[in-house]
Write an enzyme that holds these catalytic residues in place. Structure first.
Site, PDB file in Angstrom:
ATOM      1  N   ARG A 103       2.225  -7.970   0.895  1.00  0.00           N
ATOM      2  CA  ARG A 103       1.517  -7.573   1.935  1.00  0.00           C
ATOM      3  C   ARG A 103       2.126  -7.497   3.390  1.00  0.00           C
ATOM      4  O   ARG A 103       2.171  -6.627   4.285  1.00  0.00           O
ATOM      5  CB  ARG A 103       0.047  -8.108   1.836  1.00  0.00           C
ATOM      6  CG  ARG A 103      -0.749  -7.485   3.070  1.00  0.00           C
ATOM      7  CD  ARG A 103      -2.173  -8.278   3.058  1.00  0.00           C
ATOM      8  NE  ARG A 103      -2.832  -8.079   4.152  1.00  0.00           N
ATOM      9  CZ  ARG A 103      -3.771  -7.316   4.299  1.00  0.00           C
ATOM     10  NH1 ARG A 103      -4.171  -6.450   3.238  1.00  0.00           N
ATOM     11  NH2 ARG A 103      -4.632  -7.239   5.485  1.00  0.00           N
ATOM     12  N   GLU A 155       0.931  -1.106  -0.014  1.00  0.00           N
ATOM     13  CA  GLU A 155      -0.008  -0.140  -0.039  1.00  0.00           C
ATOM     14  C   GLU A 155       0.896   1.262  -0.083  1.00  0.00           C
ATOM     15  O   GLU A 155       1.065   1.826   1.100  1.00  0.00           O
ATOM     16  CB  GLU A 155      -0.840  -0.017   1.202  1.00  0.00           C
ATOM     17  CG  GLU A 155      -1.917  -1.344   1.347  1.00  0.00           C
ATOM     18  CD  GLU A 155      -2.504  -1.667   2.335  1.00  0.00           C
ATOM     19  OE1 GLU A 155      -2.587  -0.895   3.382  1.00  0.00           O
ATOM     20  OE2 GLU A 155      -3.261  -2.755   2.400  1.00  0.00           O
ATOM     21  N   GLU A 164      -8.417   4.442   5.271  1.00  0.00           N
ATOM     22  CA  GLU A 164      -8.235   3.643   4.064  1.00  0.00           C
ATOM     23  C   GLU A 164      -8.321   4.600   2.871  1.00  0.00           C
ATOM     24  O   GLU A 164      -9.310   5.216   2.796  1.00  0.00           O
ATOM     25  CB  GLU A 164      -9.183   2.611   3.828  1.00  0.00           C
ATOM     26  CG  GLU A 164      -9.035   1.437   4.674  1.00  0.00           C
ATOM     27  CD  GLU A 164      -8.210   0.394   4.391  1.00  0.00           C
ATOM     28  OE1 GLU A 164      -7.465   0.205   3.396  1.00  0.00           O
ATOM     29  OE2 GLU A 164      -8.212  -0.747   5.147  1.00  0.00           O
ATOM     30  N   TYR A 222     -15.174  -5.449   7.774  1.00  0.00           N
ATOM     31  CA  TYR A 222     -15.209  -6.929   8.255  1.00  0.00           C
ATOM     32  C   TYR A 222     -14.332  -7.163   9.620  1.00  0.00           C
ATOM     33  O   TYR A 222     -13.824  -6.189   9.893  1.00  0.00           O
ATOM     34  CB  TYR A 222     -14.571  -7.928   7.076  1.00  0.00           C
ATOM     35  CG  TYR A 222     -13.113  -7.415   6.554  1.00  0.00           C
ATOM     36  CD1 TYR A 222     -12.040  -7.426   7.324  1.00  0.00           C
ATOM     37  CD2 TYR A 222     -13.162  -6.967   5.302  1.00  0.00           C
ATOM     38  CE1 TYR A 222     -10.802  -6.914   6.932  1.00  0.00           C
ATOM     39  CE2 TYR A 222     -11.755  -6.568   4.952  1.00  0.00           C
ATOM     40  CZ  TYR A 222     -10.869  -6.550   5.610  1.00  0.00           C
ATOM     41  OH  TYR A 222      -9.685  -6.155   4.978  1.00  0.00           O
ATOM     42  N   ASN A 238      -0.778  -6.358  10.701  1.00  0.00           N
ATOM     43  CA  ASN A 238      -1.941  -5.710  11.173  1.00  0.00           C
ATOM     44  C   ASN A 238      -3.085  -6.891  11.938  1.00  0.00           C
ATOM     45  O   ASN A 238      -4.057  -6.597  11.957  1.00  0.00           O
ATOM     46  CB  ASN A 238      -2.672  -4.965  10.077  1.00  0.00           C
ATOM     47  CG  ASN A 238      -3.365  -4.181  10.754  1.00  0.00           C
ATOM     48  OD1 ASN A 238      -3.338  -3.470  11.943  1.00  0.00           O
ATOM     49  ND2 ASN A 238      -4.757  -3.600  10.049  1.00  0.00           N
ATOM     50  N   ARG A 239      -2.366  -7.977  12.129  1.00  0.00           N
ATOM     51  CA  ARG A 239      -3.303  -8.913  12.814  1.00  0.00           C
ATOM     52  C   ARG A 239      -2.530  -9.901  13.785  1.00  0.00           C
ATOM     53  O   ARG A 239      -2.864 -10.692  14.681  1.00  0.00           O
ATOM     54  CB  ARG A 239      -3.647 -10.282  11.774  1.00  0.00           C
ATOM     55  CG  ARG A 239      -4.493  -9.828  10.468  1.00  0.00           C
ATOM     56  CD  ARG A 239      -5.870  -9.466  10.972  1.00  0.00           C
ATOM     57  NE  ARG A 239      -6.703  -9.256   9.820  1.00  0.00           N
ATOM     58  CZ  ARG A 239      -6.841  -8.031   8.818  1.00  0.00           C
ATOM     59  NH1 ARG A 239      -5.933  -7.014   9.512  1.00  0.00           N
ATOM     60  NH2 ARG A 239      -7.521  -7.804   8.047  1.00  0.00           N
ATOM     61  N   SER A 291      -4.350   1.805   2.340  1.00  0.00           N
ATOM     62  CA  SER A 291      -4.930   1.848   0.952  1.00  0.00           C
ATOM     63  C   SER A 291      -5.430   0.663   0.527  1.00  0.00           C
ATOM     64  O   SER A 291      -4.984  -0.421   0.799  1.00  0.00           O
ATOM     65  CB  SER A 291      -3.980   2.631  -0.163  1.00  0.00           C
ATOM     66  OG  SER A 291      -2.962   1.765  -0.512  1.00  0.00           O
ATOM     67  N   TYR A 292      -6.720   0.384  -0.077  1.00  0.00           N
ATOM     68  CA  TYR A 292      -7.455   1.521  -0.135  1.00  0.00           C
ATOM     69  C   TYR A 292      -8.947   1.222  -0.108  1.00  0.00           C
ATOM     70  O   TYR A 292      -9.541   0.154   0.347  1.00  0.00           O
ATOM     71  CB  TYR A 292      -7.254   2.038  -1.465  1.00  0.00           C
ATOM     72  CG  TYR A 292      -8.022   1.195  -2.645  1.00  0.00           C
ATOM     73  CD1 TYR A 292      -9.262   1.304  -3.052  1.00  0.00           C
ATOM     74  CD2 TYR A 292      -7.237   0.117  -3.093  1.00  0.00           C
ATOM     75  CE1 TYR A 292      -9.767   0.684  -4.184  1.00  0.00           C
ATOM     76  CE2 TYR A 292      -7.698  -0.718  -4.336  1.00  0.00           C
ATOM     77  CZ  TYR A 292      -8.941  -0.512  -4.535  1.00  0.00           C
ATOM     78  OH  TYR A 292      -9.599  -1.483  -5.494  1.00  0.00           O
TER      79      TYR A 292
HETATM   80  O1  0X9 Z   1      -7.445  -5.873   6.483  1.00  0.00           O
HETATM   81  C1  0X9 Z   1      -6.696  -4.940   7.190  1.00  0.00           C
HETATM   82  O2  0X9 Z   1      -5.865  -4.963   7.724  1.00  0.00           O
HETATM   83  C2  0X9 Z   1      -7.232  -3.340   6.613  1.00  0.00           C
HETATM   84  N1  0X9 Z   1      -7.514  -3.209   5.312  1.00  0.00           N
HETATM   85  S1  0X9 Z   1      -6.479  -3.454   4.186  1.00  0.00           S
HETATM   86  O3  0X9 Z   1      -7.206  -3.410   2.831  1.00  0.00           O
HETATM   87  N2  0X9 Z   1      -5.851  -2.185   4.217  1.00  0.00           N
HETATM   88  O4  0X9 Z   1      -5.839  -4.569   4.268  1.00  0.00           O
HETATM   89  C3  0X9 Z   1      -8.415  -3.028   7.754  1.00  0.00           C
HETATM   90  C4  0X9 Z   1      -8.325  -3.103   9.069  1.00  0.00           C
HETATM   91  C5  0X9 Z   1      -9.250  -2.300   9.679  1.00  0.00           C
HETATM   92  N3  0X9 Z   1      -9.887  -3.112  10.904  1.00  0.00           N
HETATM   93  C6  0X9 Z   1     -10.992  -3.902  10.544  1.00  0.00           C
HETATM   94  N4  0X9 Z   1     -11.642  -4.522   9.557  1.00  0.00           N
HETATM   95  N5  0X9 Z   1     -11.182  -4.487  11.804  1.00  0.00           N
HETATM   96 ZN    ZN Z   2      -3.995  -2.333   4.599  1.00  0.00          ZN
END
Ligand code: 0X9
Ligand code: ZN
Length: 423
Positions: free
Chosen positions: A237, A185, A382, A359, A254-255, A307-308
């Site tokens: 990613r 991104e 985003e 989600y 981010n998880r 993004s995005y």
């Molecule tokens: O999935 C993600 O980590 C984020 N979207 S992305 O398209 N940039 O990968 C969004 C995270 C936001 N938090 C939740 N959806 N709970």
């Molecule tokens: Zn992202």
């Protein structure tokens, strides 16, 4: 001349040998409902032969990558069977990436050495260029800018953070902004760099935002992934730590945070949202978490730049059955921010609790910053997409995006400040 030749040689090296997306296709569906989003998650995204082009969102079409014509047809049939009216959006992804690379090369050549220590919004910047710019800012504005590393990545790169503060004694809010946690991104780092640019080179116009806030800006949160997305695989990613027993590398940083970690139940390292084998298996996430915790008490606004999707998301991301205690505050500030974004050039953002608008996502930064590090306002931002290209926009769109985002920041920061220090 010799210097120039070796420079051109160097920049052409950057793009050599990267994964080719020749023949890769993108299929777009009809706008998703809750039911079809679930179908996509269960039947398409859980199959690692398909890649995501963007995260599927309710109300928007899903865009999914297949290689190549044969599995493209299979994907189209699968989507058809779910009544999702698939259409071929891109018939050769490599062509888009090729154009992007040519554009970057062209602007680099045009600017030769002159901008190598500067920031540019005419193209994306790679990790070394960004690091150089941050060093330069810290050297040019030593009274307000401090460069620090919050830690070292798996492959040994610095997670460089710029702190901006005028320390003039006026009560301040603390703002932490990160970008590039998802390597592919690329638009996010540009926005973070423009924030730094506005507060330093353009500080006379923006003095008030240094009076109001101490800023902590991390433009490339996932440096190994970011470098890999430049040199090897434009759609990368995750992080770059090898997974035991699997050929698939890395996890979704981010998880990986200690907030409802792993509750999504994804255990396949090949998945795009693999949370890692355990909490903080990814050192990059651990470093960010530790730094956020060190700001606890002084942190009022957290922004995760992605993004995005044109979305302003706030907690919770891990549940839809509860809302945070100050839901109204965060929702209303997002509403204000979205109205400014629309007023600049008509860009329409959707806003609300992440789990509802998008989600469920477990172990993400936004919920962690809110619940563990005490950020009263916490958002996943985003940014807008690149039209029919999907993914990152062409370089010509970087400027308008960073400009509208900066305009929106101003309103958001004023709101957060007035909430924290009423009257
Ligand atoms: O999935 C993600 O980590 C984020 N979207 S992305 O398209 N940039 O990968 C969004 C995270 C936001 N938090 C939740 N959806 N709970
Ligand atoms: Zn992202």
């Amino acid at each position: 001349m010799k210097k120039l030749i070796s420079f051109i040689f160097l920049i052409s090296l950057v793009f050599v040998d990267s994964k080719s997306y020749e023949g890769y296709q993108v299929y777009q569906t009809a706008p998703l409902t809750w039911e079809s989003l679930k179908l996509i998650h269960d039947n398409v995204l859980r199959n690692s032969i398909y890649q995501i082009w963007n995260e599927p969102k309710v109300g928007l079409p899903a865009q999914i990558v297949a290689c190549c014509q044969h599995s493209g047809k299979e994907l189209a049939n699968l989507l058809e069977s779910m009544d999702l009216r698939p259409q071929l959006l891109v018939d050769n992804i490599e062509r888009i990436f090729q154009q992007e690379r040519e554009q970057i090369d062209l602007i680099r050549k045009r600017d030769e050495f002159s901008t190598s220590r500067n920031v540019t919004f005419e193209r994306f910047m790679d990790y070394d260029e960004i690091s150089l710019y941050l060093t330069e800012v810290a050297a040019t504005y030593p009274e307000i800018a401090q460069l620090a590393s919050i830690g070292t990545s798996y492959e040994g790169r610095q997670q460089n953070l710029l702190k901006l503060s005028n320390g003039n004694g006026v009560p301040k809010i603390g703002i932490f902004i990160d970008a590039g946690i998802h390597a592919a991104e690329w638009l996010g780092p540009s926005v973070a760099l423009n924030t730094i640019f506005q507060l330093t080179a353009n500080s006379s116009a923006n003095q008030v935002f240094l009076d109001m806030a101490d800023w902590y800006i991390l433009p490339v949160a996932n440096p190994d992934g970011y470098v890999f997305s430049w040199t090897e695989d434009r759609l990368w990613r995750k992080t770059r730590r090898p997974n035991e027993g699997s050929d698939c590398v890395g996890a979704d940083p981010n998880r990986n945070f200690d907030n409802h970690w792993g509750e999504g139940g994804e255990t396949d390292p090949c998945l795009w949202n693999y949370p890692g084998p355990n909490v903080y298996s990814e050192i990059e996430s651990k470093n960010i978490a530790d730094y956020l915790l060190s700001l606890k008490g002084d942190l009022h606004l957290y922004i995760a730049t992605h993004s995005y999707g044109q979305l302003l998301l706030h907690p919770y991301g891990y549940t839809t059955s509860e809302v945070p205690p100050n839901y109204n505050e965060m929702y209303s500030a997002a509403n204000l921010t979205a109205s400014v974004l629309e007023s600049v050039r008509g860009t329409e953002y959707t806003f609300g609790s992440s789990g509802v608008v998008l989600y469920l996502a477990f172990g993400n930064t936004q919920d962690f910053a809110y619940e563990a590090a005490g950020a009263r306002f916490s958002y996943t931002w985003e940014l807008p997409a690149g039209g029919p290209n999907g993914n990152d926009p062409p370089a010509t769109d970087i400027k308008p995006v960073v400009e509208e985002t900066w305009a929106a920041y101003q309103a958001l920061i004023q709101r957060v400040y007035d909430t924290v220090y009423p009257n």
